[in-house]
Scaffold this motif. Structure first.
Motif, mmCIF file in Angstrom:
data_model
loop_
_atom_site.group_PDB
_atom_site.id
_atom_site.type_symbol
_atom_site.label_atom_id
_atom_site.label_comp_id
_atom_site.label_asym_id
_atom_site.label_seq_id
_atom_site.Cartn_x
_atom_site.Cartn_y
_atom_site.Cartn_z
ATOM 1 N N LYS A 34 -25.217 -8.548 1.834
ATOM 2 C CA LYS A 34 -26.285 -9.457 2.278
ATOM 3 C C LYS A 34 -27.636 -8.730 2.229
ATOM 4 O O LYS A 34 -28.637 -9.280 1.783
ATOM 5 C CB LYS A 34 -25.995 -9.905 3.723
ATOM 6 C CG LYS A 34 -26.386 -11.339 4.010
ATOM 7 C CD LYS A 34 -26.184 -11.696 5.473
ATOM 8 C CE LYS A 34 -24.725 -11.633 5.897
ATOM 9 N NZ LYS A 34 -24.537 -11.898 7.323
ATOM 10 N N LYS A 35 -27.645 -7.481 2.698
ATOM 11 C CA LYS A 35 -28.872 -6.684 2.711
ATOM 12 C C LYS A 35 -29.373 -6.458 1.283
ATOM 13 O O LYS A 35 -30.556 -6.565 1.004
ATOM 14 C CB LYS A 35 -28.598 -5.348 3.406
ATOM 15 C CG LYS A 35 -29.826 -4.515 3.618
ATOM 16 C CD LYS A 35 -29.465 -3.237 4.331
ATOM 17 C CE LYS A 35 -30.315 -2.136 3.772
ATOM 18 N NZ LYS A 35 -29.874 -0.822 4.067
ATOM 19 N N ARG A 36 -28.451 -6.176 0.364
ATOM 20 C CA ARG A 36 -28.830 -5.964 -1.039
ATOM 21 C C ARG A 36 -29.440 -7.229 -1.626
ATOM 22 O O ARG A 36 -30.425 -7.174 -2.344
ATOM 23 C CB ARG A 36 -27.616 -5.543 -1.864
ATOM 24 C CG ARG A 36 -27.378 -4.074 -1.797
ATOM 25 C CD ARG A 36 -26.402 -3.599 -2.855
ATOM 26 N NE ARG A 36 -25.774 -2.393 -2.385
ATOM 27 C CZ ARG A 36 -24.530 -2.318 -1.923
ATOM 28 N NH1 ARG A 36 -23.765 -3.370 -1.896
ATOM 29 N NH2 ARG A 36 -24.051 -1.176 -1.497
ATOM 30 N N GLN A 37 -28.839 -8.376 -1.331
ATOM 31 C CA GLN A 37 -29.360 -9.662 -1.822
ATOM 32 C C GLN A 37 -30.778 -9.888 -1.340
ATOM 33 O O GLN A 37 -31.645 -10.224 -2.110
ATOM 34 C CB GLN A 37 -28.480 -10.826 -1.333
ATOM 35 C CG GLN A 37 -27.444 -11.341 -2.291
ATOM 36 C CD GLN A 37 -27.790 -11.255 -3.764
ATOM 37 O OE1 GLN A 37 -27.261 -10.422 -4.480
ATOM 38 N NE2 GLN A 37 -28.667 -12.097 -4.258
ATOM 39 N N SER A 38 -30.996 -9.684 -0.033
ATOM 40 C CA SER A 38 -32.336 -9.949 0.528
ATOM 41 C C SER A 38 -33.371 -8.970 -0.003
ATOM 42 O O SER A 38 -34.523 -9.323 -0.196
ATOM 43 C CB SER A 38 -32.299 -9.951 2.057
ATOM 44 O OG SER A 38 -32.020 -8.669 2.540
ATOM 45 N N SER A 39 -32.974 -7.723 -0.285
ATOM 46 C CA SER A 39 -33.959 -6.772 -0.830
ATOM 47 C C SER A 39 -34.266 -7.101 -2.289
ATOM 48 O O SER A 39 -35.375 -6.882 -2.747
ATOM 49 C CB SER A 39 -33.483 -5.327 -0.671
ATOM 50 O OG SER A 39 -32.365 -5.077 -1.481
#
Length: 114
Positions: A104-109
């Motif tokens: 999820k963090k990778r997607q948002s970044s």
């Protein structure tokens, strides 16, 4: 073991964050009953006149022993400290919740950059 010497410098081996530290261990000085969950590099909080206030700068990766800061781009604490390089290398060995959180963090970044 590290001694309490104000001249020593903590440096994150991933992002290069560098700061003097005043203590390394689990029981920062001048704190009443605080015991940290890991051995950390700690410094007095420069923004507080209260001697009991401190900042955790970072720790060492429990797998590769790299010094890493507590920033979420550099390390993850899950029962122990792991640098993000080891997290990515052994991602399949972490619980699904952690894997999902990191995805999820990778997607948002990625969306923030584009």
């Amino acid at each position: 073991k590290y001694k309490r010497s104000p001249s020593e410098i903590f440096t994150c081996q991933l992002c290069g964050l560098s700061s003097p530290f005043t203590y390394y261990g689990q029981k920062p000085p001048n704190t009443r009953a605080i015991v940290l969950l890991e051995e950390c590099f700690v410094t007095k909080d420069p923004f507080s006149p209260d001697k009991e206030k401190f900042l955790v700068l970072g720790s060492t990766c429990s797998m590769c022993s790299s010094c890493v800061c507590v920033g979420s781009d550099c390390s993850l604490f899950y029962t122990k400290r792991f640098c993000m390089q080891c997290v990515n290398k052994y991602l399949d060995q972490f619980p699904h919740q952690i894997q999902a959180e990191l995805a999820k963090k990778r997607q948002s970044s990625k969306t923030a950059v584009s």
